[in-house]
Design an enzyme around this catalytic site. Structure first.
Site, PDB file in Angstrom:
ATOM      1  N   ASP A 107       0.802  -1.216   0.000  1.00 59.69           N
ATOM      2  CA  ASP A 107       0.000   0.000   0.000  1.00 59.69           C
ATOM      3  C   ASP A 107       0.837   1.269   0.000  1.00 59.69           C
ATOM      4  O   ASP A 107       1.983   1.290   0.452  1.00 59.69           O
ATOM      5  CB  ASP A 107      -0.975   0.007   1.177  1.00 59.69           C
ATOM      6  CG  ASP A 107      -0.279  -0.177   2.527  1.00 59.69           C
ATOM      7  OD1 ASP A 107       0.707  -0.943   2.598  1.00 59.69           O
ATOM      8  OD2 ASP A 107      -0.714   0.429   3.522  1.00 59.69           O
ATOM      9  N   GLU A 173      -0.585  -2.132   5.099  1.00 61.67           N
ATOM     10  CA  GLU A 173       0.372  -2.138   6.220  1.00 61.67           C
ATOM     11  C   GLU A 173       0.276  -0.855   7.015  1.00 61.67           C
ATOM     12  O   GLU A 173       0.546  -0.844   8.225  1.00 61.67           O
ATOM     13  CB  GLU A 173       1.796  -2.316   5.686  1.00 61.67           C
ATOM     14  CG  GLU A 173       2.852  -2.434   6.769  1.00 61.67           C
ATOM     15  CD  GLU A 173       3.305  -1.083   7.344  1.00 61.67           C
ATOM     16  OE1 GLU A 173       3.594  -1.021   8.550  1.00 61.67           O
ATOM     17  OE2 GLU A 173       3.343  -0.090   6.579  1.00 61.67           O
TER      18      GLU A 173
END
Length: 436
Positions: A107, A173
């Site tokens: 991400d 994350e």
């Protein structure tokens, strides 16, 4: 390099008797490094592509599709939508053996990039109901590329592998988006990422400011546990010229921030357990001459000791309530964990040091670095199985790491020269673990 090269060299060594015991029957370092060099143009291309097309947590659809497509092209067993957008690749070696996992996060962040790179992001996404710029300001683009490179190299050695390698490409994350109960690592675990096959250990890395190509970590507590804190102050709206006719949430907010800062700085010994409590956002009011009836604050708490964290949270909530009450206001205090303490298994940490030195070079690995107050949800994997998480220095050449742009900065960039070290680190940690 073809997959036959390591196999042939190993066969010759066994035939000549130069590998007298199974413990010495290791894949040759030079041949593996050559294989890594062979994939580096593709690794750099991946990194730049992911960088130019970043996606926020649980929205990594393009990224996940690209990852899955390449893993399938390598002949791996591929599982998608593990934790919404997570991807898992399973490489089963030609011989039975142990199972090890390697992990990368996918991400990006709601950050407006200011690197000036020719492949800089111009992407946008939706965050908290608003359209925001999106950028890989934390280096996850590099993590993706390095793990894909490692998967490529290890897949080329499939017949020689004694065991299984699980490649985990994790979403979100940076924390669970609003409305989501779990972040990426916790959700993937809940959906069985560490089962069938079940890894015996897991390894991961993160690019950070540091001497390019160096690796550093520590056993036990390495990266802080991270909590998100939300505080809502309720008062009574009034004209800015008549503050005594309302309850001033702006004044209360200022006192709350000072109280939290003082509480942390004056009641926690920073030499024993580093602790950071930061209020980072403040949302209140819409007009210069109206005192609003509500103020919303959010921040982060970073700790290394669970009991101390719980005590600080209890005292902070009580202090915020007391400050609000002194002005006639009320306060809602809530806290939510984003990541647990990154705790590196002691035995595995000691074993890994020479393996990482094999990847990075002599004198380029520090296995006793101080703890850091940044956080990582890799910690949730470590709660399930032994693991080691380490940092890879990626500052620009000739720039003091102390002054190079930090992660989450609009100027953050990754020195692409270090990507080869990361790929080697992944490959060697997996191979040497299977050979243990």
């Amino acid at each position: 390099m073809s997959s036959a090269a390591p196999k042939l060299l190993l066969a010759l060594a066994l035939a000549s008797g130069s590998l007298a015991t199974p413990a010495l029957a290791q894949a040759p370092t030079r041949e593996i490094s050559a294989a890594v060099e062979g994939v580096m143009p593709q690794v750099v291309a991946w990194r730049r592509d992911f960088h130019q097309h970043p996606e926020l947590g649980f929205a990594e659809t393009r990224t996940a599709a690209a990852v899955a497509e390449h893993l399938r092209s390598l002949g791996l067993e591929v599982r998608t939508e593990v934790g919404k957008t997570g991807v898992v690749g399973i490489l089963r070696g030609g011989r039975p053996g142990r199972t090890v996992a390697l992990r990368a996060d996918m991400d990006a962040l709601p950050v407006l990039e200011a690197t000036g790179l020719p492949f800089a992001s111009t992407a946008t996404g939706t965050y908290q109901g608003q359209t925001v710029p999106v950028a890989h300001a934390c280096g996850h683009d590099a993590h993706l590329a390095m793990l894909l490179g490692a998967a490529t190299v290890l897949a080329g050695m499939r017949e020689d592998l004694a065991g299984t390698v699980v490649f985990i490409f994790q979403p979100a994350e940076e924390g669970a988006p609003p409305g989501e109960p779990l972040g990426g690592a916790a959700l993937m675990i809940a959906e069985g990422v560490l089962k069938d096959p079940a890894p015996e250990a897991i390894f991961g890395l993160h690019v950070v400011p540091g001497v390019p190509g160096t690796i550093f970590y520590r056993p036990q507590g390495f990266m802080a546990a991270s909590d998100r804190v939300d505080i809502v102050i309720h008062g009574r709206q009034t004209h800015g010229a008549w503050p005594w006719k309302g309850i001033d949430v702006i004044a209360v907010t200022g006192q709350v921030i000072q109280t939290i800062n003082t509480l942390t700085a004056r009641t926690i010994d920073p030499t024993t357990t580093p602790t950071v409590f930061t209020i980072a956002t403040l949302d209140a009011g819409v007009r210069y001459n109206i005192i609003p009836d509500q103020a919303t604050l959010s921040g982060t708490l970073r700790t290394f000791d669970t009991a101390q964290r719980d005590d600080l949270v209890r005292r902070a909530e009580a202090a915020v309530d007391h400050v609000a009450a002194a002005y006639g206001a009320t306060a809602d205090f809530s806290i939510r964990q984003n990541a647990a303490l990154v705790y590196n298994d002691e035995g595995l940490s000691a074993w890994l040091a020479p393996v990482l030195e094999e990847a990075a070079g002599t004198g380029k690995v520090n296995a006793a670095t101080p703890p850091t107050t940044v956080a990582e949800d890799f910690s949730y994997f470590q709660r399930e199985i032994p693991g080691v998480f380490y940092h890879l220095g990626a500052s620009p050449d000739g720039v003091d790491p102390a002054t190079s742009a930090p992660n989450h900065s609009p100027q953050f960039d990754v020195n692409e020269k270090v990507l080869v070290v990361g790929v080697r680190a992944h490959v060697f940690s997996a191979l040497r673990f299977l050979e243990r």
